[in-house]
Write a protein that holds these residues in place. Structure first.
Motif, PDB file in Angstrom:
ATOM      1  N   GLY A   1      63.811  38.475  78.000  1.00  0.00           N
ATOM      2  CA  GLY A   1      63.646  38.000  76.636  1.00  0.00           C
ATOM      3  C   GLY A   1      63.079  36.602  76.606  1.00  0.00           C
ATOM      4  N   SER A   2      62.770  36.151  75.410  1.00  0.00           N
ATOM      5  CA  SER A   2      62.235  34.812  75.208  1.00  0.00           C
ATOM      6  C   SER A   2      62.746  34.297  73.871  1.00  0.00           C
ATOM      7  N   ASP A   3      63.198  33.040  73.856  1.00  0.00           N
ATOM      8  CA  ASP A   3      63.700  32.423  72.634  1.00  0.00           C
ATOM      9  C   ASP A   3      62.771  31.312  72.193  1.00  0.00           C
TER      10      ASP A   3
ATOM     11  N   LEU B   1      62.690  46.730  70.530  1.00  0.00           N
ATOM     12  CA  LEU B   1      62.842  45.276  70.524  1.00  0.00           C
ATOM     13  C   LEU B   1      64.139  44.897  69.828  1.00  0.00           C
ATOM     14  N   THR B   2      64.855  43.938  70.413  1.00  0.00           N
ATOM     15  CA  THR B   2      65.964  43.296  69.721  1.00  0.00           C
ATOM     16  C   THR B   2      65.451  41.933  69.280  1.00  0.00           C
ATOM     17  N   LEU B   3      65.211  41.821  67.976  1.00  0.00           N
ATOM     18  CA  LEU B   3      64.729  40.576  67.385  1.00  0.00           C
ATOM     19  C   LEU B   3      65.939  39.797  66.882  1.00  0.00           C
TER      20      LEU B   3
ATOM     21  N   HIS C   1      64.629  31.742  66.765  1.00  0.00           N
ATOM     22  CA  HIS C   1      64.459  33.188  66.863  1.00  0.00           C
ATOM     23  C   HIS C   1      64.156  33.578  68.305  1.00  0.00           C
ATOM     24  N   GLY C   2      64.308  34.863  68.606  1.00  0.00           N
ATOM     25  CA  GLY C   2      64.069  35.326  69.972  1.00  0.00           C
ATOM     26  C   GLY C   2      63.695  36.783  70.009  1.00  0.00           C
TER      27      GLY C   2
ATOM     28  N   SER D   1      57.799  40.580  82.732  1.00  0.00           N
ATOM     29  CA  SER D   1      57.542  40.369  81.313  1.00  0.00           C
ATOM     30  C   SER D   1      56.437  39.335  81.148  1.00  0.00           C
ATOM     31  N   SER D   2      55.708  39.418  80.012  1.00  0.00           N
ATOM     32  CA  SER D   2      54.652  38.439  79.787  1.00  0.00           C
ATOM     33  C   SER D   2      54.233  38.423  78.330  1.00  0.00           C
TER      34      SER D   2
END
Length: 194
Positions: free
Chosen positions: A122-124, A143-145, A168-169, A96-97
């Motif tokens: 993922g990223s938060d 995407l799961t936002l 948020h993530g 991922s990036s």
């Protein structure tokens, strides 16, 4: 000089410059950003390369884009950014990036990002300053936002906007990679505001 050394030097120079332009003391910037005074000193002296999270907090507190904080250049009204000058800000071993494509200062920072999220990654993000808006377009995958603890599914071809002044993530809970484009607009910071 390596790319990392150039980035560290540029960040040190620009952080000092923007902190001075905003009229922030070390303590004021530390309070606004949530980054310790000692860490800010180390960054300004080019003795450390901070995490993406710390860099984002400092840019948000200064009311500028990450692009501006990392490499400030006055130039013409049109600026073409070739692929080799785009900044890879975050990556994982899974593949991922995120890449900061371009940013601008227009009534506050405005950024355009390209995201690539592998399945299970993922990223938060912490809350950004009040008035910050994010717009996302999912080009592939689902995407799961997560905004303030609530999950929102954004399938291929869909777009979403939200106020990013809450935690948020961005997560890929599916089986296919997520490809998305994101714009972030941050209101300008003023020395008297918090």
């Amino acid at each position: 000089m390596s790319d990392l050394d150039q980035l560290t030097q540029s960040l040190a120079r620009n952080l000092k410059r923007w902190r001075g332009e905003r009229g922030f003391t070390l303590d004021a910037l530390a309070a606004r950003s949530g980054v310790s005074r000692g860490m800010i000193i180390q960054i300004e002296q080019a003795r450390t390369n901070p995490s993406v999270g710390i860099t984002v907090k400092l840019a948000d507190a200064l009311g500028i884009s990450i692009t501006t904080l990392l490499d400030y250049e006055q130039g013409p009204h049109v600026r073409v950014v070739p692929p080799e000058q785009m900044v890879r800000m975050w990556s994982t071993d899974a593949g991922s990036s995120t890449t900061l494509l371009v940013g601008a200062e227009a009534r506050g920072p405005f950024e355009l990002w390209s995201w690539h999220l592998m399945p299970g990654d993922g990223s938060d993000s912490d809350a950004h300053p009040p008035g910050t808006i994010e717009l996302l377009h999912v080009r592939a995958g689902e995407l799961t936002l997560v905004v303030d603890g609530a999950e929102h599914l954004v399938p291929t071809g869909s777009s979403v906007t939200f106020e990013a002044n809450v935690p948020h993530g961005y997560h890929n809970k599916g089986a296919e990679p997520v490809e998305m484009t994101m714009s972030v607009a941050v209101p300008p910071a003023h020395a008297g505001s918090y």
